[in-house]
Design a protein around this motif. Sequence first.
Motif, PDB file in Angstrom:
ATOM      1  N   GLY A  43      21.176 -27.515  21.933  1.00 10.39           N
ATOM      2  CA  GLY A  43      20.370 -28.022  20.816  1.00 10.39           C
ATOM      3  C   GLY A  43      21.172 -28.011  19.522  1.00 10.39           C
ATOM      4  N   MET A  44      21.987 -26.972  19.348  1.00  8.96           N
ATOM      5  CA  MET A  44      22.845 -26.891  18.150  1.00  8.96           C
ATOM      6  C   MET A  44      23.888 -28.020  18.161  1.00  8.96           C
ATOM      7  N   ASN A  45      24.321 -28.414  19.374  1.00  7.94           N
ATOM      8  CA  ASN A  45      25.262 -29.546  19.453  1.00  7.94           C
ATOM      9  C   ASN A  45      24.597 -30.834  18.966  1.00  7.94           C
ATOM     10  N   ALA A  64      19.032 -24.769  10.767  1.00  8.13           N
ATOM     11  CA  ALA A  64      19.380 -24.632  12.191  1.00  8.13           C
ATOM     12  C   ALA A  64      19.954 -23.245  12.460  1.00  8.13           C
ATOM     13  N   GLY A  65      20.792 -22.792  11.536  1.00  5.57           N
ATOM     14  CA  GLY A  65      21.405 -21.464  11.685  1.00  5.57           C
ATOM     15  C   GLY A  65      20.349 -20.372  11.722  1.00  5.57           C
ATOM     16  N   SER A  66      19.356 -20.456  10.835  1.00  4.25           N
ATOM     17  CA  SER A  66      18.364 -19.373  10.821  1.00  4.25           C
ATOM     18  C   SER A  66      17.427 -19.500  12.016  1.00  4.25           C
ATOM     19  N   LEU A  99      32.691 -19.503   8.045  1.00  2.00           N
ATOM     20  CA  LEU A  99      31.526 -18.689   7.677  1.00  2.00           C
ATOM     21  C   LEU A  99      30.501 -18.578   8.805  1.00  2.00           C
ATOM     22  N   HIS A 100      30.780 -19.181   9.964  1.00  5.58           N
ATOM     23  CA  HIS A 100      29.813 -19.181  11.068  1.00  5.58           C
ATOM     24  C   HIS A 100      29.809 -17.813  11.761  1.00  5.58           C
ATOM     25  N   ASP A 101      28.614 -17.231  11.924  1.00 10.87           N
ATOM     26  CA  ASP A 101      28.614 -15.893  12.532  1.00 10.87           C
ATOM     27  C   ASP A 101      27.569 -15.683  13.617  1.00 10.87           C
ATOM     28  N   ILE A 142      41.436  -6.629  19.504  1.00  4.27           N
ATOM     29  CA  ILE A 142      40.910  -7.435  18.399  1.00  4.27           C
ATOM     30  C   ILE A 142      40.292  -8.699  18.982  1.00  4.27           C
ATOM     31  N   ALA A 143      39.056  -8.999  18.609  1.00  8.77           N
ATOM     32  CA  ALA A 143      38.412 -10.244  19.036  1.00  8.77           C
ATOM     33  C   ALA A 143      38.161 -11.110  17.808  1.00  8.77           C
ATOM     34  N   LEU A 144      38.692 -12.339  17.865  1.00  4.27           N
ATOM     35  CA  LEU A 144      38.560 -13.258  16.729  1.00  4.27           C
ATOM     36  C   LEU A 144      37.634 -14.406  17.098  1.00  4.27           C
TER      37      LEU A 144
HETATM   38  C1  B12 Z   1      24.406 -23.452  12.114  1.00  9.22           C
HETATM   39  C2  B12 Z   1      25.666 -24.163  11.652  1.00  9.22           C
HETATM   40  C3  B12 Z   1      26.123 -23.878  10.359  1.00  9.22           C
HETATM   41  C4  B12 Z   1      25.531 -22.762   9.493  1.00  9.22           C
HETATM   42  C5  B12 Z   1      26.077 -21.415  10.053  1.00  9.22           C
HETATM   43  C6  B12 Z   1      25.135 -20.257   9.825  1.00  9.22           C
HETATM   44  C7  B12 Z   1      25.698 -18.984  10.403  1.00  9.22           C
HETATM   45  N1  B12 Z   1      25.189 -17.889   9.907  1.00  9.22           N
HETATM   46  O1  B12 Z   1      26.558 -18.969  11.289  1.00  9.22           O
HETATM   47  C8  B12 Z   1      26.098 -23.111   8.063  1.00  9.22           C
HETATM   48  C9  B12 Z   1      25.051 -23.859   7.279  1.00  9.22           C
HETATM   49  C10 B12 Z   1      26.606 -21.939   7.238  1.00  9.22           C
HETATM   50  C11 B12 Z   1      27.222 -24.079   8.419  1.00  9.22           C
HETATM   51  C12 B12 Z   1      28.179 -24.466   7.486  1.00  9.22           C
HETATM   52  C13 B12 Z   1      29.157 -25.426   7.722  1.00  9.22           C
HETATM   53  N2  B12 Z   1      29.321 -26.125   8.874  1.00  9.22           N
HETATM   54 CO1  B12 Z   1      28.394 -25.707  10.533  1.00  9.22          CO
HETATM   55  N3  B12 Z   1      27.396 -25.770  12.120  1.00  9.22           N
HETATM   56  C14 B12 Z   1      26.347 -25.084  12.502  1.00  9.22           C
HETATM   57  C15 B12 Z   1      25.936 -25.530  13.936  1.00  9.22           C
HETATM   58  C16 B12 Z   1      24.778 -26.514  13.834  1.00  9.22           C
HETATM   59  C17 B12 Z   1      25.564 -24.422  14.899  1.00  9.22           C
HETATM   60  C18 B12 Z   1      26.600 -23.279  15.039  1.00  9.22           C
HETATM   61  C19 B12 Z   1      26.046 -22.196  15.926  1.00  9.22           C
HETATM   62  O2  B12 Z   1      25.559 -21.188  15.443  1.00  9.22           O
HETATM   63  N4  B12 Z   1      26.050 -22.420  17.243  1.00  9.22           N
HETATM   64  C20 B12 Z   1      25.432 -21.491  18.205  1.00  9.22           C
HETATM   65  C21 B12 Z   1      26.403 -20.343  18.560  1.00  9.22           C
HETATM   66  C22 B12 Z   1      25.665 -19.352  19.483  1.00  9.22           C
HETATM   67  O3  B12 Z   1      27.477 -20.908  19.260  1.00  9.22           O
HETATM   68  P1  B12 Z   1      29.009 -20.493  18.990  1.00  9.22           P
HETATM   69  O4  B12 Z   1      29.229 -20.159  17.580  1.00  9.22           O
HETATM   70  O5  B12 Z   1      29.853 -21.557  19.594  1.00  9.22           O
HETATM   71  O6  B12 Z   1      29.166 -19.148  19.821  1.00  9.22           O
HETATM   72  C23 B12 Z   1      29.162 -19.047  21.234  1.00  9.22           C
HETATM   73  C24 B12 Z   1      30.534 -19.234  21.875  1.00  9.22           C
HETATM   74  O7  B12 Z   1      31.383 -20.110  21.164  1.00  9.22           O
HETATM   75  C25 B12 Z   1      31.065 -17.856  22.028  1.00  9.22           C
HETATM   76  N5  B12 Z   1      31.806 -17.205  20.940  1.00  9.22           N
HETATM   77  C26 B12 Z   1      31.623 -17.271  19.621  1.00  9.22           C
HETATM   78  N6  B12 Z   1      32.450 -16.443  18.977  1.00  9.22           N
HETATM   79  C27 B12 Z   1      33.171 -15.824  19.924  1.00  9.22           C
HETATM   80  C28 B12 Z   1      34.179 -14.856  19.807  1.00  9.22           C
HETATM   81  C29 B12 Z   1      34.797 -14.386  20.942  1.00  9.22           C
HETATM   82  C30 B12 Z   1      35.872 -13.377  20.830  1.00  9.22           C
HETATM   83  C31 B12 Z   1      34.396 -14.916  22.200  1.00  9.22           C
HETATM   84  C32 B12 Z   1      35.071 -14.515  23.408  1.00  9.22           C
HETATM   85  C33 B12 Z   1      33.381 -15.859  22.302  1.00  9.22           C
HETATM   86  C34 B12 Z   1      32.779 -16.304  21.173  1.00  9.22           C
HETATM   87  O8  B12 Z   1      29.924 -17.085  22.286  1.00  9.22           O
HETATM   88  C35 B12 Z   1      28.791 -17.611  21.598  1.00  9.22           C
HETATM   89  C36 B12 Z   1      27.615 -17.453  22.515  1.00  9.22           C
HETATM   90  O9  B12 Z   1      27.770 -18.170  23.709  1.00  9.22           O
HETATM   91  C37 B12 Z   1      27.268 -26.213  14.411  1.00  9.22           C
HETATM   92  C38 B12 Z   1      27.106 -27.275  15.495  1.00  9.22           C
HETATM   93  C39 B12 Z   1      27.483 -26.764  16.880  1.00  9.22           C
HETATM   94  N7  B12 Z   1      27.719 -27.671  17.758  1.00  9.22           N
HETATM   95  O10 B12 Z   1      27.594 -25.604  17.160  1.00  9.22           O
HETATM   96  C40 B12 Z   1      27.828 -26.758  13.086  1.00  9.22           C
HETATM   97  C41 B12 Z   1      29.337 -26.991  12.926  1.00  9.22           C
HETATM   98  C42 B12 Z   1      30.118 -25.862  13.552  1.00  9.22           C
HETATM   99  N8  B12 Z   1      29.503 -26.957  11.467  1.00  9.22           N
HETATM  100  C43 B12 Z   1      30.323 -27.843  11.011  1.00  9.22           C
HETATM  101  C44 B12 Z   1      30.626 -28.068   9.642  1.00  9.22           C
HETATM  102  C45 B12 Z   1      31.445 -29.297   9.320  1.00  9.22           C
HETATM  103  C46 B12 Z   1      30.170 -27.191   8.639  1.00  9.22           C
HETATM  104  C47 B12 Z   1      30.479 -27.259   7.131  1.00  9.22           C
HETATM  105  C48 B12 Z   1      31.922 -27.668   6.773  1.00  9.22           C
HETATM  106  C49 B12 Z   1      29.439 -28.201   6.485  1.00  9.22           C
HETATM  107  C50 B12 Z   1      29.632 -28.481   5.004  1.00  9.22           C
HETATM  108  N9  B12 Z   1      29.970 -29.703   4.677  1.00  9.22           N
HETATM  109  O11 B12 Z   1      29.471 -27.599   4.190  1.00  9.22           O
HETATM  110  C51 B12 Z   1      30.162 -25.819   6.681  1.00  9.22           C
HETATM  111  C52 B12 Z   1      31.418 -24.916   6.809  1.00  9.22           C
HETATM  112  C53 B12 Z   1      31.271 -23.581   6.209  1.00  9.22           C
HETATM  113  C54 B12 Z   1      32.438 -22.710   6.616  1.00  9.22           C
HETATM  114  N10 B12 Z   1      33.489 -22.650   5.770  1.00  9.22           N
HETATM  115  O12 B12 Z   1      32.429 -22.112   7.662  1.00  9.22           O
HETATM  116  C55 B12 Z   1      30.956 -28.644  12.142  1.00  9.22           C
HETATM  117  C56 B12 Z   1      32.398 -28.192  12.435  1.00  9.22           C
HETATM  118  C57 B12 Z   1      33.332 -29.353  12.669  1.00  9.22           C
HETATM  119  C58 B12 Z   1      34.692 -28.879  13.028  1.00  9.22           C
HETATM  120  N11 B12 Z   1      35.108 -29.288  14.223  1.00  9.22           N
HETATM  121  O13 B12 Z   1      35.368 -28.183  12.316  1.00  9.22           O
HETATM  122  C59 B12 Z   1      29.917 -28.426  13.307  1.00  9.22           C
HETATM  123  C60 B12 Z   1      30.528 -28.470  14.725  1.00  9.22           C
HETATM  124  C61 B12 Z   1      28.849 -29.520  13.159  1.00  9.22           C
HETATM  125  C62 B12 Z   1      29.400 -30.917  13.393  1.00  9.22           C
HETATM  126  N12 B12 Z   1      29.357 -31.432  14.616  1.00  9.22           N
HETATM  127  O14 B12 Z   1      29.855 -31.556  12.450  1.00  9.22           O
HETATM  128  N13 B12 Z   1      27.144 -24.520   9.713  1.00  9.22           N
END
Ligand code: B12
Length: 210
Positions: A43-45, A64-66, A99-101, A142-144
Amino acid sequence: MDFMKLTELMGDLEEEAVLEMMNEVMADGGSQVSEAMRACQEGMNIVGDRFEAQEYFVSDLIFAGSLMSEAMDIIRPALLKKSEGNYGKMILCTVEGDLHDIGKNIVKSMLEASGFTVIDLGIDVKPEAILQTAKDEGIKIIALSGVLTLAINAMKKTVKAFKDSDIADDVKIIIGGAPVSAEVAQIVGADAWAINPNDTIKICKAWASA
Ligand code: B12
């Protein structure tokens, strides 16, 4: 449970309906919690795609984040498999410029439930700060985390800072997050990579036990 519907509702940012479905997932104790997490991530995708298509704006990303965090809070208890082990301390953070966490926080909860004491340095963390903490606390793992494409460069900088330091031989680094792959791990110079938090746990446990 209709997980495609959950993905769709998440993409449409239908808060009430999403949270209702998450509560339904927990009704049997959470046997399908992994499927629910995957559906929410898909859904986030959709949210990301709509943002790129300029149908959604930064305010929608914030919402979406919250919503994602709220949804994860509901299923968190079932996601965590408690373990008896004590695997010591490790560092986890989101790299500089990112800043994504939400993903990081999921990984943190799962590592803690598996017996690690996680020092969470937060978001947008500079390589020097990670290196200093590793030295001060004697950390060997260290996990990044990184979600942005630009996180790859920050990860590379971080790994280089460790490789150039006097603790280079003592430390293992794993990278994870959406843009990470085997190819990226090679570019970055990390010891391991993972997308799935369960794989991370296996790798970190093996390192801690070595
Ligand atoms: C919510 C969101 C935000 C929120 C984040 C809130 C927060 N507290 O995290 C806010 C509003 C802050 C935000 C800001 C921005 N965002 Co944003 N965001 C998203 C969104 C919609 C969802 C991210 C998310 O939480 N996914 C759900 C989590 C659970 O998934 P995940 O992070 O991938 O984590 C999983 C795995 O990857 C893994 N994992 C994660 N970390 C780790 C670490 C280790 C060690 C391991 C092993 C595994 C692992 O485990 C998790 C669980 O399975 C994505 C879209 C997407 N497709 O994801 C865009 C997205 C990431 N954002 C994007 C962009 C462009 C931005 C902004 C630049 C927008 C702007 N113009 O300001 C800013 C950047 C700010 C910054 N400097 O970071 C782009 C990134 C494009 C790119 N390729 O670089 C995306 C992909 C949207 C898009 N398609 O354009 N965003």
